[in-house]
Scaffold this motif. Structure first.
Motif, PDB file in Angstrom:
ATOM      1  N   LEU A  41       0.806  -1.204   0.000  1.00 10.30           N
ATOM      2  CA  LEU A  41       0.000   0.000   0.000  1.00 10.30           C
ATOM      3  C   LEU A  41       0.849   1.268   0.000  1.00 10.30           C
ATOM      4  O   LEU A  41       0.450   2.286  -0.545  1.00 10.30           O
ATOM      5  CB  LEU A  41      -0.958  -0.024   1.186  1.00 10.30           C
ATOM      6  CG  LEU A  41      -1.993  -1.138   1.082  1.00 10.30           C
ATOM      7  CD1 LEU A  41      -2.730  -1.300   2.404  1.00 10.30           C
ATOM      8  CD2 LEU A  41      -2.968  -0.895  -0.044  1.00 10.30           C
ATOM      9  N   CYS A  42       2.042   1.206   0.577  1.00 14.54           N
ATOM     10  CA  CYS A  42       2.941   2.367   0.568  1.00 14.54           C
ATOM     11  C   CYS A  42       3.419   2.684  -0.840  1.00 14.54           C
ATOM     12  O   CYS A  42       3.753   3.828  -1.146  1.00 14.54           O
ATOM     13  CB  CYS A  42       4.139   2.125   1.478  1.00 14.54           C
ATOM     14  SG  CYS A  42       3.729   2.234   3.220  1.00 14.54           S
ATOM     15  N   ALA A  43       3.449   1.698  -1.685  1.00 18.06           N
ATOM     16  CA  ALA A  43       3.914   1.896  -3.050  1.00 18.06           C
ATOM     17  C   ALA A  43       2.815   2.459  -3.952  1.00 18.06           C
ATOM     18  O   ALA A  43       3.061   2.766  -5.108  1.00 18.06           O
ATOM     19  CB  ALA A  43       4.413   0.567  -3.627  1.00 18.06           C
ATOM     20  N   CYS A  44       1.624   2.614  -3.393  1.00 17.08           N
ATOM     21  CA  CYS A  44       0.491   3.074  -4.192  1.00 17.08           C
ATOM     22  C   CYS A  44       0.632   4.550  -4.560  1.00 17.08           C
ATOM     23  O   CYS A  44       1.217   5.334  -3.835  1.00 17.08           O
ATOM     24  CB  CYS A  44      -0.807   2.896  -3.417  1.00 17.08           C
ATOM     25  SG  CYS A  44      -1.146   1.179  -3.015  1.00 17.08           S
ATOM     26  N   ASN A  45       0.046   4.919  -5.691  1.00 17.99           N
ATOM     27  CA  ASN A  45       0.003   6.318  -6.105  1.00 17.99           C
ATOM     28  C   ASN A  45      -1.014   7.070  -5.271  1.00 17.99           C
ATOM     29  O   ASN A  45      -1.844   6.474  -4.612  1.00 17.99           O
ATOM     30  CB  ASN A  45      -0.394   6.400  -7.583  1.00 17.99           C
ATOM     31  CG  ASN A  45       0.672   5.815  -8.460  1.00 17.99           C
ATOM     32  OD1 ASN A  45       1.851   5.903  -8.155  1.00 17.99           O
ATOM     33  ND2 ASN A  45       0.259   5.201  -9.555  1.00 17.99           N
ATOM     34  N   PRO A  46      -1.013   8.409  -5.316  1.00 22.58           N
ATOM     35  CA  PRO A  46      -1.955   9.186  -4.515  1.00 22.58           C
ATOM     36  C   PRO A  46      -3.411   8.889  -4.861  1.00 22.58           C
ATOM     37  O   PRO A  46      -3.752   8.609  -6.006  1.00 22.58           O
ATOM     38  CB  PRO A  46      -1.623  10.635  -4.868  1.00 22.58           C
ATOM     39  CG  PRO A  46      -0.249  10.594  -5.413  1.00 22.58           C
ATOM     40  CD  PRO A  46      -0.087   9.248  -6.054  1.00 22.58           C
ATOM     41  N   LEU A  47      -4.270   8.956  -3.862  1.00 23.23           N
ATOM     42  CA  LEU A  47      -5.704   8.806  -4.036  1.00 23.23           C
ATOM     43  C   LEU A  47      -6.243  10.126  -4.577  1.00 23.23           C
ATOM     44  O   LEU A  47      -6.014  11.171  -3.985  1.00 23.23           O
ATOM     45  CB  LEU A  47      -6.332   8.486  -2.678  1.00 23.23           C
ATOM     46  CG  LEU A  47      -7.801   8.187  -2.624  1.00 23.23           C
ATOM     47  CD1 LEU A  47      -8.059   6.824  -3.275  1.00 23.23           C
ATOM     48  CD2 LEU A  47      -8.250   8.151  -1.190  1.00 23.23           C
ATOM     49  N   LYS A  48      -6.916  10.074  -5.714  1.00 27.33           N
ATOM     50  CA  LYS A  48      -7.356  11.313  -6.335  1.00 27.33           C
ATOM     51  C   LYS A  48      -8.808  11.649  -6.035  1.00 27.33           C
ATOM     52  O   LYS A  48      -9.226  12.767  -6.198  1.00 27.33           O
ATOM     53  CB  LYS A  48      -7.145  11.232  -7.844  1.00 27.33           C
ATOM     54  CG  LYS A  48      -5.668  11.166  -8.190  1.00 27.33           C
ATOM     55  CD  LYS A  48      -5.446  11.095  -9.657  1.00 27.33           C
ATOM     56  CE  LYS A  48      -3.940  11.019  -9.923  1.00 27.33           C
ATOM     57  NZ  LYS A  48      -3.624  10.606 -11.246  1.00 27.33           N
ATOM     58  N   ASN A  75      -0.915   6.658  -0.649  1.00 26.90           N
ATOM     59  CA  ASN A  75       0.522   6.626  -0.340  1.00 26.90           C
ATOM     60  C   ASN A  75       0.817   5.891   0.963  1.00 26.90           C
ATOM     61  O   ASN A  75       1.660   6.315   1.750  1.00 26.90           O
ATOM     62  CB  ASN A  75       1.099   8.037  -0.272  1.00 26.90           C
ATOM     63  CG  ASN A  75       1.188   8.677  -1.630  1.00 26.90           C
ATOM     64  OD1 ASN A  75       1.319   7.986  -2.639  1.00 26.90           O
ATOM     65  ND2 ASN A  75       1.091   9.986  -1.671  1.00 26.90           N
ATOM     66  N   GLY A  76       0.101   4.804   1.216  1.00 31.29           N
ATOM     67  CA  GLY A  76       0.319   4.014   2.423  1.00 31.29           C
ATOM     68  C   GLY A  76      -0.274   4.622   3.669  1.00 31.29           C
ATOM     69  O   GLY A  76      -0.102   4.091   4.759  1.00 31.29           O
ATOM     70  N   GLY A 132     -15.364   5.928  11.135  1.00 24.92           N
ATOM     71  CA  GLY A 132     -14.845   7.278  11.207  1.00 24.92           C
ATOM     72  C   GLY A 132     -14.030   7.599   9.974  1.00 24.92           C
ATOM     73  O   GLY A 132     -13.874   6.761   9.077  1.00 24.92           O
ATOM     74  N   ASN A 133     -13.500   8.804   9.934  1.00 29.33           N
ATOM     75  CA  ASN A 133     -12.808   9.291   8.751  1.00 29.33           C
ATOM     76  C   ASN A 133     -11.339   9.594   9.058  1.00 29.33           C
ATOM     77  O   ASN A 133     -11.017  10.117  10.116  1.00 29.33           O
ATOM     78  CB  ASN A 133     -13.495  10.575   8.261  1.00 29.33           C
ATOM     79  CG  ASN A 133     -13.028  10.990   6.900  1.00 29.33           C
ATOM     80  OD1 ASN A 133     -13.099  10.220   5.955  1.00 29.33           O
ATOM     81  ND2 ASN A 133     -12.537  12.210   6.786  1.00 29.33           N
ATOM     82  N   PHE A 134     -10.477   9.239   8.107  1.00 25.85           N
ATOM     83  CA  PHE A 134      -9.055   9.552   8.194  1.00 25.85           C
ATOM     84  C   PHE A 134      -8.686  10.510   7.061  1.00 25.85           C
ATOM     85  O   PHE A 134      -9.198  10.397   5.949  1.00 25.85           O
ATOM     86  CB  PHE A 134      -8.200   8.290   8.043  1.00 25.85           C
ATOM     87  CG  PHE A 134      -8.114   7.457   9.282  1.00 25.85           C
ATOM     88  CD1 PHE A 134      -7.034   7.583  10.139  1.00 25.85           C
ATOM     89  CD2 PHE A 134      -9.105   6.546   9.597  1.00 25.85           C
ATOM     90  CE1 PHE A 134      -6.938   6.815  11.286  1.00 25.85           C
ATOM     91  CE2 PHE A 134      -9.022   5.770  10.739  1.00 25.85           C
ATOM     92  CZ  PHE A 134      -7.940   5.906  11.581  1.00 25.85           C
ATOM     93  N   VAL A 135      -7.765  11.424   7.357  1.00 25.65           N
ATOM     94  CA  VAL A 135      -7.177  12.304   6.354  1.00 25.65           C
ATOM     95  C   VAL A 135      -5.673  12.278   6.599  1.00 25.65           C
ATOM     96  O   VAL A 135      -5.216  12.628   7.683  1.00 25.65           O
ATOM     97  CB  VAL A 135      -7.716  13.752   6.458  1.00 25.65           C
ATOM     98  CG1 VAL A 135      -7.003  14.663   5.469  1.00 25.65           C
ATOM     99  CG2 VAL A 135      -9.222  13.787   6.244  1.00 25.65           C
ATOM    100  N   GLY A 136      -4.918  11.829   5.604  1.00 24.74           N
ATOM    101  CA  GLY A 136      -3.464  11.802   5.736  1.00 24.74           C
ATOM    102  C   GLY A 136      -2.975  11.018   6.937  1.00 24.74           C
ATOM    103  O   GLY A 136      -2.075  11.456   7.635  1.00 24.74           O
TER     104      GLY A 136
END
Length: 157
Positions: free
Chosen positions: A20-27, A85-86, A105-109
């Motif tokens: 998951l860290c290797a993933c591109n940004p969530l758009k 980005n993980g 709940g919600n996560f941001v960054g």
């Protein structure tokens, strides 16, 4: 047990996090399950890892979006989560082994933001929490197993 995290061996958990860290940004924000395709996890030897305790999905329309689902041994959904980005992003939900909602709940960054709800295993609300950029904030309401409010704690932002 230290060697396991929510029933998943630390080695498998770390492999998932590395993927998951290797993933591109969530758009964009999360979509419906129909918007995602399940992917196979490949070991360092090139073999497909077969494990019914989790699944990884990639968005059909935007391969930078990732969704991870964990399952209880009885096949019930244990958690559904999203990554950028993980880091944890979007709505996260956990479930008891009977399928009832345990928390949401919600996560941001990678940080909790906004209202989180935690439930007793009988389905009654246990706690309403609030976070601002990962820090406890506002009023937190605590409830007994019958749903009666028993305590309120206040946190400054």
């Amino acid at each position: 047990m230290l060697s396991e995290l929510h029933g998943i061996s630390i080695t498998r958990y770390l492999l998932l996090i590395l993927f998951l860290c290797a993933c591109n940004p969530l758009k964009t924000q999360r979509g419906k399950i129909d918007d995602y395709k399940k992917v196979n996890i490949i070991s360092s030897t090139g073999d497909t890892i077969r494990d019914n305790s989790y699944e990884i999905y990639i968005s059909k329309s935007d391969t930078s979006r990732k969704m991870l689902r964990y399952y209880w041994e009885n096949g019930q959904l244990q958690a559904e989560s999203y990554f950028q980005n993980g880091k944890k992003v979007g709505k996260w939900s956990t479930y008891f082994d009977n399928g009832a909602l345990a928390s949401e709940g919600n996560f941001v960054g990678d940080e909790k933001n906004g209202e989180f709800r935690v439930y007793h295993n009988n389905g009654k609300l246990s706690v309403i929490e609030h976070y601002t950029n990962g820090i406890k904030s506002n009023d937190w309401h605590f409830y007994d197993t019958l749903g009666k409010e028993i305590k309120v704690e206040h946190y400054k932002k």
